[in-house]
Design a protein around this motif. Structure first.
Motif, PDB file in Angstrom:
ATOM      1  N   LEU A 152      41.319  47.410  47.514  1.00 39.21           N
ATOM      2  CA  LEU A 152      40.767  46.429  46.573  1.00 39.21           C
ATOM      3  C   LEU A 152      41.376  46.544  45.184  1.00 39.21           C
ATOM      4  O   LEU A 152      41.076  45.735  44.311  1.00 39.21           O
ATOM      5  N   GLY A 153      42.205  47.573  44.976  1.00 39.95           N
ATOM      6  CA  GLY A 153      42.881  47.717  43.689  1.00 39.95           C
ATOM      7  C   GLY A 153      42.498  48.936  42.883  1.00 39.95           C
ATOM      8  O   GLY A 153      43.050  49.146  41.791  1.00 39.95           O
ATOM      9  N   ALA A 154      41.574  49.756  43.379  1.00 38.26           N
ATOM     10  CA  ALA A 154      41.235  50.982  42.648  1.00 38.26           C
ATOM     11  C   ALA A 154      42.433  51.924  42.636  1.00 38.26           C
ATOM     12  O   ALA A 154      43.140  52.052  43.636  1.00 38.26           O
TER      13      ALA A 154
ATOM     14  N   THR B 146      30.439  46.565  46.977  1.00 36.82           N
ATOM     15  CA  THR B 146      30.011  46.350  45.590  1.00 36.82           C
ATOM     16  C   THR B 146      31.203  46.130  44.686  1.00 36.82           C
ATOM     17  O   THR B 146      31.188  45.249  43.808  1.00 36.82           O
ATOM     18  N   LEU B 147      32.252  46.920  44.869  1.00 42.08           N
ATOM     19  CA  LEU B 147      33.431  46.777  44.019  1.00 42.08           C
ATOM     20  C   LEU B 147      34.038  45.391  44.164  1.00 42.08           C
ATOM     21  O   LEU B 147      34.411  44.759  43.161  1.00 42.08           O
ATOM     22  N   GLU B 148      34.132  44.908  45.385  1.00 40.34           N
ATOM     23  CA  GLU B 148      34.721  43.580  45.598  1.00 40.34           C
ATOM     24  C   GLU B 148      33.929  42.509  44.859  1.00 40.34           C
ATOM     25  O   GLU B 148      34.501  41.623  44.207  1.00 40.34           O
TER      26      GLU B 148
ATOM     27  N   ILE C  97      33.262  39.187  39.443  1.00 41.92           N
ATOM     28  CA  ILE C  97      32.548  38.920  38.183  1.00 41.92           C
ATOM     29  C   ILE C  97      33.410  39.306  36.996  1.00 41.92           C
ATOM     30  O   ILE C  97      33.492  38.574  35.999  1.00 41.92           O
ATOM     31  N   LEU C  98      34.087  40.456  37.091  1.00 40.90           N
ATOM     32  CA  LEU C  98      34.985  40.868  36.007  1.00 40.90           C
ATOM     33  C   LEU C  98      36.094  39.845  35.806  1.00 40.90           C
ATOM     34  O   LEU C  98      36.461  39.535  34.658  1.00 40.90           O
ATOM     35  N   ALA C  99      36.623  39.301  36.903  1.00 40.14           N
ATOM     36  CA  ALA C  99      37.680  38.287  36.783  1.00 40.14           C
ATOM     37  C   ALA C  99      37.182  37.069  36.013  1.00 40.14           C
ATOM     38  O   ALA C  99      37.921  36.469  35.214  1.00 40.14           O
ATOM     39  N   GLY C 100      35.913  36.709  36.234  1.00 39.25           N
ATOM     40  CA  GLY C 100      35.355  35.590  35.483  1.00 39.25           C
ATOM     41  C   GLY C 100      35.274  35.880  34.000  1.00 39.25           C
ATOM     42  O   GLY C 100      35.608  35.027  33.163  1.00 39.25           O
ATOM     43  N   HIS C 101      34.836  37.078  33.642  1.00 39.30           N
ATOM     44  CA  HIS C 101      34.783  37.454  32.225  1.00 39.30           C
ATOM     45  C   HIS C 101      36.191  37.492  31.626  1.00 39.30           C
ATOM     46  O   HIS C 101      36.394  37.069  30.481  1.00 39.30           O
ATOM     47  N   CYS C 102      37.138  38.014  32.383  1.00 35.53           N
ATOM     48  CA  CYS C 102      38.521  38.065  31.879  1.00 35.53           C
ATOM     49  C   CYS C 102      39.066  36.656  31.644  1.00 35.53           C
ATOM     50  O   CYS C 102      39.763  36.404  30.651  1.00 35.53           O
ATOM     51  N   SER C 103      38.749  35.739  32.541  1.00 32.98           N
ATOM     52  CA  SER C 103      39.178  34.351  32.350  1.00 32.98           C
ATOM     53  C   SER C 103      38.579  33.769  31.076  1.00 32.98           C
ATOM     54  O   SER C 103      39.260  33.062  30.313  1.00 32.98           O
TER      55      SER C 103
END
Length: 263
Positions: free
Chosen positions: A233-235, A191-193, A198-204
């Motif tokens: 994954l970066g957590a 789920t995190l991945e 999706i978060l990366a898309g919003h950040c872009s």
């Protein structure tokens, strides 16, 4: 990818225990080396005896700020519905200043969300609305809170970190991209991945580097292996929830050992 250091946050859920015990556990957590102590912003227990012992979040956080000297602190999470946004900003600034004793830099984290526990709303006279209306309120009021921080005298000691909790992909993650220093969820690795994409898309869309947002996950019953997957994954912020009446610190000791062995 440069990895942030692992941090362990402990949510002392302010239910089913006397305040004196909560205060003692905060001291123990700081001595053990936990990075953050959280409570939550509710007026009644979320589980167990529904009318059991319970304490209010923000007044407790002010006391914790005065009691401690190193550990960061905040709510996981504040309910935006319960207080005027300008008042929230002033309370946060004040706790930031209280927590800065001796160092000049505050330790307060402004964790927030749109709210969900209907009993709180009904008993205390707040309009419950809908999931969408509460998220719209949060979207409208976060800029007010951040703007108020620029007007207060004295100002906060630092750019107060904003933690936003939740995994809603259209609205919540958009708010994370726009406002958050920390995003918190209960995700497993799969789920995190997906949600990080999706978060990366919003950040872009808002012109922000996702690397400026710390990724926080609740450990719950996860194993060290599952935590390792989330870490890959970066957590970097891993939270543990403890409830009264005892607040057993054994799991905290285990996760602190995992943190230290992973560095």
């Amino acid at each position: 990818m440069t990895m942030r250091p692992i941090r362990i946050g402990v949510q002392l859920q302010p239910q089913h225990a006397p305040y004196e015990l909560i205060r003692d556990r905060v001291t123990e957590l700081e001595e053990l080396g936990a990075d953050i102590v959280f409570n939550w912003d509710h007026f009644y227990p979320l589980y167990g005896e529904p009318d059991g012992l319970h304490f209010e979040s923000w007044t407790m956080l002010a006391a914790i700020a005065e009691q401690t000297s190193r550990i960061e602190l905040g709510a996981l999470v504040n309910c935006n519905s319960y207080r005027n946004p300008n008042l929230q900003a002033d309370m946060a600034r004040t706790i930031d200043r209280i927590s800065a004793k001796g160092t000049g830099t505050g330790r307060f984290i402004f964790g927030t969300g749109s709210g969900w526990f209907q009993r709180d709303y009904a008993e205390y006279g707040y309009e419950f609305g809908t999931v969408g209306s509460r998220l719209n309120d949060l979207a409208r009021e976060l800029p007010i809170i951040r703007d108020r921080w620029t007007k207060l005298n004295p100002p906060p000691t630092r750019d107060i970190p904003v933690l936003i909790g939740g995994g809603g992909e259209k609205k919540t993650l958009r708010l994370v991209a726009e406002h958050a220093s920390i995003w918190h969820s209960f995700s497993d690795a799969e789920t995190l991945e997906r949600k990080l994409g999706i978060l990366a898309g919003h950040c872009s869309d808002v012109g922000r580097d996702t690397g400026t947002i710390e990724i926080s996950v609740e450990l719950g019953r996860k194993s060290a292996g599952e935590a390792d997957e989330l870490r890959a994954l970066g957590a970097s912020l891993f939270t543990i929830g403890l409830t009264g009446p005892e607040y057993d610190l054994a799991p905290v000791r285990e996760w602190l050992a995992w943190r230290d062995g992973s560095r």
